[in-house]
Design a protein around this motif. Structure first.
Motif, PDB file in Angstrom:
ATOM      1  N   MET A 320     -13.165 -26.734 -32.196  1.00  0.00           N
ATOM      2  CA  MET A 320     -14.527 -26.869 -32.656  1.00  0.00           C
ATOM      3  C   MET A 320     -14.862 -28.546 -32.731  1.00  0.00           C
ATOM      4  O   MET A 320     -15.963 -28.916 -32.870  1.00  0.00           O
ATOM      5  N   PHE A 321     -13.560 -29.544 -32.682  1.00  0.00           N
ATOM      6  CA  PHE A 321     -13.994 -31.038 -32.778  1.00  0.00           C
ATOM      7  C   PHE A 321     -13.330 -31.520 -31.620  1.00  0.00           C
ATOM      8  O   PHE A 321     -12.368 -32.226 -31.874  1.00  0.00           O
ATOM      9  N   PRO A 322     -13.806 -31.385 -30.627  1.00  0.00           N
ATOM     10  CA  PRO A 322     -13.061 -31.996 -29.349  1.00  0.00           C
ATOM     11  C   PRO A 322     -13.389 -33.624 -29.358  1.00  0.00           C
ATOM     12  O   PRO A 322     -12.679 -34.187 -28.793  1.00  0.00           O
ATOM     13  N   GLU A 323     -14.280 -34.177 -30.112  1.00  0.00           N
ATOM     14  CA  GLU A 323     -14.295 -35.397 -30.152  1.00  0.00           C
ATOM     15  C   GLU A 323     -13.082 -36.206 -30.614  1.00  0.00           C
ATOM     16  O   GLU A 323     -12.908 -37.389 -30.425  1.00  0.00           O
ATOM     17  N   LEU A 324     -12.179 -35.481 -31.458  1.00  0.00           N
ATOM     18  CA  LEU A 324     -10.893 -36.059 -31.816  1.00  0.00           C
ATOM     19  C   LEU A 324     -10.000 -35.816 -31.014  1.00  0.00           C
ATOM     20  O   LEU A 324      -8.654 -36.011 -31.461  1.00  0.00           O
ATOM     21  N   ARG A 325     -10.012 -34.991 -29.898  1.00  0.00           N
ATOM     22  CA  ARG A 325      -8.790 -34.537 -29.269  1.00  0.00           C
ATOM     23  C   ARG A 325      -8.156 -35.571 -28.533  1.00  0.00           C
ATOM     24  O   ARG A 325      -6.851 -35.481 -28.385  1.00  0.00           O
ATOM     25  N   PRO A 326      -8.587 -36.870 -28.206  1.00  0.00           N
ATOM     26  CA  PRO A 326      -7.907 -37.820 -27.435  1.00  0.00           C
ATOM     27  C   PRO A 326      -6.609 -38.365 -28.389  1.00  0.00           C
ATOM     28  O   PRO A 326      -5.573 -38.675 -27.759  1.00  0.00           O
ATOM     29  N   GLU A 327      -6.981 -38.401 -29.673  1.00  0.00           N
ATOM     30  CA  GLU A 327      -5.907 -39.008 -30.512  1.00  0.00           C
ATOM     31  C   GLU A 327      -4.973 -37.968 -31.052  1.00  0.00           C
ATOM     32  O   GLU A 327      -4.126 -38.156 -31.535  1.00  0.00           O
ATOM     33  N   PHE A 328      -5.727 -36.557 -31.519  1.00  0.00           N
ATOM     34  CA  PHE A 328      -5.194 -35.802 -32.314  1.00  0.00           C
ATOM     35  C   PHE A 328      -4.833 -34.091 -31.848  1.00  0.00           C
ATOM     36  O   PHE A 328      -4.276 -33.602 -32.416  1.00  0.00           O
ATOM     37  N   GLY A 329      -5.508 -34.132 -30.498  1.00  0.00           N
ATOM     38  CA  GLY A 329      -5.189 -32.824 -29.900  1.00  0.00           C
ATOM     39  C   GLY A 329      -6.451 -32.026 -30.358  1.00  0.00           C
ATOM     40  O   GLY A 329      -7.266 -32.083 -31.206  1.00  0.00           O
TER      41      GLY A 329
END
Length: 342
Positions: A320-329
């Motif tokens: 639900m939080f794809p904005e944080l995917r680059p750093e934290f998956g």
């Protein structure tokens, strides 16, 4: 559930981390956007309540007082009395290095003359370590919400809240930012019954924050101190259609603009969900959330009402939080919430 959502607002000016590395195995469609803008956009979709988390967010047109719309707080007064209390517990686990726990307690007091008042308090803690990639937050959020149903077809509401956080973030075991910040938010909402089965809602939120950060410059491996200010504004519209008694379909659209110094970002998310009454007192829920950059989030939930004075809700969310995917998956959220009418 007759309780307000705690609007989990972490500092909008968390850090200026455009230089933070993105993992090659992650979806990097968000990577070009500065982390300090993506972070509040992700948390704008957070809900600490199981009954609405199953929809992929708290619908602006929900008739439940736990919806994101403060106008809904007086739509359905607490069953069996004039007051209720609600504890909630959420656990957010990221694929790489970060786990967050959010404990919330809310109260509801209703008056036929003055409407419904809902104070809330939340604590945020971590159980992660400072190895690998990490995002550690220790903070508190306090809010007061009010709603008033003017007649059978219209309700209005308002919400004010303040958050204070001490946040640390790093990559590869290296501390990149240590941030001490506070933010204030004001929200207004309208809920309107277009027909006995159709509800429409509008929520507008404006917030501002200030932070003092110690950031590590990767170019020289030297720390620097920065004072920063940030602003954000979001608008959320929603529709709810009750296709059968106590069974509904939800559709929401969330638009947000986030600004931090000279940088800004516009975020758009569409959400669709359903709640179905399977047996008396037993609800099943499911939802999806779509971000135009190609990200899809999914959620499921279950609700149980053993009596008119007690409801228990559980929800699971994935990505639900794809904005944080680059750093934290990808993130997985598990939520348990209760409401007890007094």
């Amino acid at each position: 559930m007759q309780c307000p959502p705690t609007f989990f607002v972490l500092p909008f000016s968390l850090m200026a981390m455009s230089c933070a590395p993105a993992h090659a195995d992650a979806d990097n469609s968000f990577a070009p956007v500065d982390f300090s803008l993506r972070f509040p956009a992700a948390l704008a979709k957070f809900s600490s309540y199981g009954d609405v988390a199953g929809f992929g967010g708290a619908s602006a047109a929900s008739r439940y007082g736990s919806g994101v719309n403060p106008a809904s707080s007086d739509w359905m007064p607490p069953p069996g009395g004039l007051a209720s209390i609600s504890p909630q517990l959420s656990h957010v686990r990221f694929e790489r290095g970060t786990n967050m726990r959010i404990a919330t307690v809310s109260g509801t007091v209703s008056s036929s003359v003055y409407g419904t008042f809902q104070p809330s308090y939340a604590r945020v803690t971590n159980n992660g370590s400072m190895t690998g990639d990490f995002l550690l937050a220790d903070g508190k959020v306090a809010q007061l919400q009010w709603g008033k149903k003017l007649d059978n077809g219209l309700a209005i509401g308002a919400n004010v809240n303040r958050s204070e956080f001490d946040t640390r973030a790093g990559f590869g075991g290296l501390l990149m930012a240590d941030d001490d910040s506070a933010s204030n938010s004001v929200r207004g909402g309208v809920l309107w019954a277009a027909s006995p089965q159709l509800l429409a809602g509008l929520v507008v939120d404006v917030s501002s924050g200030r932070s003092r950060s110690i950031l590590l410059d990767p170019a020289c491996s030297c720390p620097g101190r920065f004072d920063d200010a940030s602003r954000a504004a979001t608008a959320r519209v929603g529709l709810t259609y009750e296709y059968a008694p106590q069974s509904s379909i939800y559709a929401d659209y969330l638009l947000g603009r986030y600004r931090n110094g000279a940088m800004s970002m516009v975020s758009r998310t569409a959400m669709l969900g359903a709640e179905h009454l399977v047996l008396p007192g037993l609800y099943l829920r499911a939802g999806v959330a779509h971000e135009p950059r190609g990200a899809w989030g999914r959620s499921v939930g279950i609700g149980f009402m053993p009596s008119k004075n007690l409801s228990i809700d559980f929800a699971l969310q994935r990505d639900m939080f794809p904005e944080l995917r680059p750093e934290f998956g990808r993130a997985t959220l598990a939520n348990l919430s209760m409401s007890i009418a007094l």
